[in-house]
Design a protein around this motif. Sequence first.
Motif, PDB file in Angstrom:
ATOM      1  N   ALA A  14      10.093 -13.867   3.880  1.00  6.74           N
ATOM      2  CA  ALA A  14       8.715 -13.850   3.375  1.00  6.74           C
ATOM      3  C   ALA A  14       7.775 -13.191   4.378  1.00  6.74           C
ATOM      4  O   ALA A  14       6.903 -12.399   4.001  1.00  6.74           O
ATOM      5  CB  ALA A  14       8.248 -15.276   3.074  1.00  6.74           C
ATOM      6  N   SER A  15       7.937 -13.504   5.652  1.00  2.00           N
ATOM      7  CA  SER A  15       7.034 -12.917   6.649  1.00  2.00           C
ATOM      8  C   SER A  15       7.233 -11.407   6.746  1.00  2.00           C
ATOM      9  O   SER A  15       6.261 -10.659   6.862  1.00  2.00           O
ATOM     10  CB  SER A  15       7.237 -13.569   8.007  1.00  2.00           C
ATOM     11  N   TYR A  16       8.462 -10.936   6.667  1.00  2.00           N
ATOM     12  CA  TYR A  16       8.682  -9.494   6.698  1.00  2.00           C
ATOM     13  C   TYR A  16       8.195  -8.837   5.417  1.00  2.00           C
ATOM     14  O   TYR A  16       7.687  -7.716   5.445  1.00  2.00           O
ATOM     15  CB  TYR A  16      10.160  -9.169   6.945  1.00  2.00           C
ATOM     16  N   PHE A  17       8.321  -9.505   4.289  1.00  2.00           N
ATOM     17  CA  PHE A  17       7.802  -8.944   3.042  1.00  2.00           C
ATOM     18  C   PHE A  17       6.291  -8.754   3.134  1.00  2.00           C
ATOM     19  O   PHE A  17       5.759  -7.697   2.813  1.00  2.00           O
ATOM     20  CB  PHE A  17       8.133  -9.848   1.858  1.00  2.00           C
ATOM     21  N   PHE A  18       5.592  -9.804   3.583  1.00  2.00           N
ATOM     22  CA  PHE A  18       4.138  -9.713   3.658  1.00  2.00           C
ATOM     23  C   PHE A  18       3.689  -8.715   4.717  1.00  2.00           C
ATOM     24  O   PHE A  18       2.748  -7.953   4.493  1.00  2.00           O
ATOM     25  CB  PHE A  18       3.520 -11.084   3.934  1.00  2.00           C
ATOM     26  N   SER A  19       4.349  -8.703   5.866  1.00  2.00           N
ATOM     27  CA  SER A  19       3.887  -7.808   6.926  1.00  2.00           C
ATOM     28  C   SER A  19       4.244  -6.355   6.640  1.00  2.00           C
ATOM     29  O   SER A  19       3.402  -5.474   6.785  1.00  2.00           O
ATOM     30  CB  SER A  19       4.457  -8.238   8.279  1.00  2.00           C
ATOM     31  N   VAL A  20       5.455  -6.083   6.207  1.00  2.00           N
ATOM     32  CA  VAL A  20       5.854  -4.686   5.999  1.00  2.00           C
ATOM     33  C   VAL A  20       5.362  -4.166   4.656  1.00  2.00           C
ATOM     34  O   VAL A  20       4.655  -3.162   4.584  1.00  2.00           O
ATOM     35  CB  VAL A  20       7.390  -4.538   6.115  1.00  2.00           C
ATOM     36  N   THR A  21       5.706  -4.862   3.580  1.00  2.00           N
ATOM     37  CA  THR A  21       5.376  -4.339   2.257  1.00  2.00           C
ATOM     38  C   THR A  21       3.877  -4.352   2.001  1.00  2.00           C
ATOM     39  O   THR A  21       3.302  -3.325   1.636  1.00  2.00           O
ATOM     40  CB  THR A  21       6.098  -5.157   1.178  1.00  2.00           C
ATOM     41  N   LEU A  22       3.262  -5.485   2.183  1.00  2.00           N
ATOM     42  CA  LEU A  22       1.848  -5.565   1.828  1.00  2.00           C
ATOM     43  C   LEU A  22       0.957  -4.863   2.840  1.00  2.00           C
ATOM     44  O   LEU A  22       0.075  -4.093   2.461  1.00  2.00           O
ATOM     45  CB  LEU A  22       1.439  -7.032   1.674  1.00  2.00           C
ATOM     46  N   CYS A  23       1.181  -5.125   4.116  1.00  2.00           N
ATOM     47  CA  CYS A  23       0.277  -4.556   5.119  1.00  2.00           C
ATOM     48  C   CYS A  23       0.526  -3.074   5.353  1.00  2.00           C
ATOM     49  O   CYS A  23      -0.386  -2.267   5.263  1.00  2.00           O
ATOM     50  CB  CYS A  23       0.402  -5.320   6.426  1.00  2.00           C
ATOM     51  N   ILE A  24       1.753  -2.708   5.655  1.00  2.00           N
ATOM     52  CA  ILE A  24       2.017  -1.322   6.036  1.00  2.00           C
ATOM     53  C   ILE A  24       2.049  -0.407   4.819  1.00  2.00           C
ATOM     54  O   ILE A  24       1.359   0.621   4.787  1.00  2.00           O
ATOM     55  CB  ILE A  24       3.326  -1.225   6.841  1.00  2.00           C
ATOM     56  N   VAL A  25       2.805  -0.769   3.788  1.00  2.00           N
ATOM     57  CA  VAL A  25       2.951   0.127   2.640  1.00  2.00           C
ATOM     58  C   VAL A  25       1.655   0.202   1.831  1.00  2.00           C
ATOM     59  O   VAL A  25       1.090   1.279   1.637  1.00  2.00           O
ATOM     60  CB  VAL A  25       4.134  -0.311   1.751  1.00  2.00           C
ATOM     61  N   PHE A  26       1.151  -0.950   1.379  1.00  2.00           N
ATOM     62  CA  PHE A  26      -0.063  -0.922   0.572  1.00  2.00           C
ATOM     63  C   PHE A  26      -1.290  -0.589   1.406  1.00  2.00           C
ATOM     64  O   PHE A  26      -2.221   0.055   0.935  1.00  2.00           O
ATOM     65  CB  PHE A  26      -0.258  -2.242  -0.170  1.00  2.00           C
ATOM     66  N   GLY A  27      -1.294  -1.015   2.677  1.00  2.00           N
ATOM     67  CA  GLY A  27      -2.404  -0.653   3.563  1.00  2.00           C
ATOM     68  C   GLY A  27      -2.450   0.845   3.806  1.00  2.00           C
ATOM     69  O   GLY A  27      -3.521   1.457   3.800  1.00  2.00           O
ATOM     70  N   GLY A  28      -1.277   1.451   4.039  1.00  2.00           N
ATOM     71  CA  GLY A  28      -1.223   2.899   4.210  1.00  2.00           C
ATOM     72  C   GLY A  28      -1.619   3.645   2.948  1.00  2.00           C
ATOM     73  O   GLY A  28      -2.296   4.680   3.005  1.00  2.00           O
ATOM     74  N   PHE A  29      -1.197   3.132   1.802  1.00  2.00           N
ATOM     75  CA  PHE A  29      -1.578   3.744   0.523  1.00  2.00           C
ATOM     76  C   PHE A  29      -3.090   3.691   0.338  1.00  2.00           C
ATOM     77  O   PHE A  29      -3.721   4.678  -0.044  1.00  2.00           O
ATOM     78  CB  PHE A  29      -0.883   3.021  -0.629  1.00  2.00           C
ATOM     79  N   PHE A  30      -3.702   2.537   0.618  1.00  2.00           N
ATOM     80  CA  PHE A  30      -5.150   2.398   0.476  1.00  2.00           C
ATOM     81  C   PHE A  30      -5.875   3.310   1.458  1.00  2.00           C
ATOM     82  O   PHE A  30      -6.856   3.954   1.103  1.00  2.00           O
ATOM     83  CB  PHE A  30      -5.569   0.938   0.698  1.00  2.00           C
ATOM     84  N   TRP A  31      -5.399   3.366   2.702  1.00  2.00           N
ATOM     85  CA  TRP A  31      -6.052   4.188   3.720  1.00  2.00           C
ATOM     86  C   TRP A  31      -5.963   5.669   3.360  1.00  2.00           C
ATOM     87  O   TRP A  31      -6.898   6.436   3.601  1.00  2.00           O
ATOM     88  CB  TRP A  31      -5.408   3.908   5.068  1.00  2.00           C
ATOM     89  N   THR A  32      -4.836   6.081   2.772  1.00  5.28           N
ATOM     90  CA  THR A  32      -4.664   7.485   2.414  1.00  5.28           C
ATOM     91  C   THR A  32      -5.544   7.880   1.236  1.00  5.28           C
ATOM     92  O   THR A  32      -6.159   8.943   1.250  1.00  5.28           O
ATOM     93  CB  THR A  32      -3.190   7.758   2.063  1.00  5.28           C
ATOM     94  N   TYR A  33      -5.605   7.033   0.222  1.00  6.43           N
ATOM     95  CA  TYR A  33      -6.313   7.382  -1.007  1.00  6.43           C
ATOM     96  C   TYR A  33      -7.683   6.735  -1.132  1.00  6.43           C
ATOM     97  O   TYR A  33      -8.284   6.742  -2.203  1.00  6.43           O
ATOM     98  CB  TYR A  33      -5.455   7.026  -2.219  1.00  6.43           C
ATOM     99  N   ALA A  34      -8.215   6.199  -0.059  1.00  4.82           N
ATOM    100  CA  ALA A  34      -9.547   5.596  -0.098  1.00  4.82           C
ATOM    101  C   ALA A  34     -10.604   6.694  -0.225  1.00  4.82           C
ATOM    102  O   ALA A  34     -10.369   7.849   0.155  1.00  4.82           O
ATOM    103  CB  ALA A  34      -9.789   4.788   1.172  1.00  4.82           C
ATOM    104  N   PRO A  35     -11.768   6.354  -0.753  1.00  3.51           N
ATOM    105  CA  PRO A  35     -12.835   7.357  -0.838  1.00  3.51           C
ATOM    106  C   PRO A  35     -13.251   7.830   0.556  1.00  3.51           C
ATOM    107  O   PRO A  35     -13.076   7.136   1.541  1.00  3.51           O
ATOM    108  CB  PRO A  35     -13.983   6.617  -1.515  1.00  3.51           C
ATOM    109  N   ASP A  36     -13.833   9.016   0.604  1.00  2.00           N
ATOM    110  CA  ASP A  36     -14.250   9.615   1.866  1.00  2.00           C
ATOM    111  C   ASP A  36     -15.497   8.900   2.370  1.00  2.00           C
ATOM    112  O   ASP A  36     -16.598   9.126   1.874  1.00  2.00           O
ATOM    113  CB  ASP A  36     -14.516  11.105   1.650  1.00  2.00           C
ATOM    114  N   ALA A  37     -15.332   8.065   3.376  1.00  5.73           N
ATOM    115  CA  ALA A  37     -16.448   7.255   3.873  1.00  5.73           C
ATOM    116  C   ALA A  37     -17.420   8.091   4.704  1.00  5.73           C
ATOM    117  O   ALA A  37     -18.612   7.781   4.773  1.00  5.73           O
ATOM    118  CB  ALA A  37     -15.922   6.088   4.698  1.00  5.73           C
ATOM    119  N   HIS A  38     -16.944   9.152   5.339  1.00  5.20           N
ATOM    120  CA  HIS A  38     -17.809   9.963   6.194  1.00  5.20           C
ATOM    121  C   HIS A  38     -18.374  11.188   5.473  1.00  5.20           C
ATOM    122  O   HIS A  38     -19.030  12.023   6.097  1.00  5.20           O
ATOM    123  CB  HIS A  38     -17.032  10.416   7.436  1.00  5.20           C
ATOM    124  N   LEU A  39     -18.113  11.304   4.192  1.00  5.79           N
ATOM    125  CA  LEU A  39     -18.644  12.365   3.334  1.00  5.79           C
ATOM    126  C   LEU A  39     -18.293  13.768   3.835  1.00  5.79           C
ATOM    127  O   LEU A  39     -19.065  14.698   3.707  1.00  5.79           O
ATOM    128  CB  LEU A  39     -20.159  12.218   3.182  1.00  5.79           C
TER     129      LEU A  39
END
Length: 147
Positions: free
Chosen positions: A74-99
């Motif tokens: 469970a700890s590896y699922f939450f840390s790797v899958t949720l944080c790294i994979v979904f976090g990286g996906f969000f960071w890559t496709y997030a709106p341009d904050a600095h315009l």
Amino acid sequence: MASLIKLRQMSLLQRCALNHVYKTHLKNARNISTSKKNSDTAAAACETSKEDKNWVSYGFHYDNKTDDTNVHNASYFFSVTLCIVFGGFFWTYAPDAHLRDWAQREAFLELRRREQAGLPPIDPNYVPPSTVCLPSDEELKDIEIII
């Protein structure tokens, strides 16, 4: 996650006290060596097959193998899958904050507008020269001007 699971277990003082009692009990016990009968060896072999002698804990539970494995997974699922994979996906496709994209689009639109109007891409007189007040040569005197 591991620290939360470890906090749930007994305190350090309790573990040290139990460890001390266990060691003193082993010191007081004396081993007696006897020959085993065939029925005793078969029963002992059945008992050892149920217990996994080579199990090494992941550090979440030291007594229960299934709980230790479940919490580890469970700890590896939450840390790797949720944080790294979904976090990286969000960071890559997030709106341009600095315009940055907006500024580049505006520059291309301004260049297209100036080209259609027949103006140069960048006007050398960005500020009209009539509005700029420059000092005269007498006011500058010996000051070196670097352009």
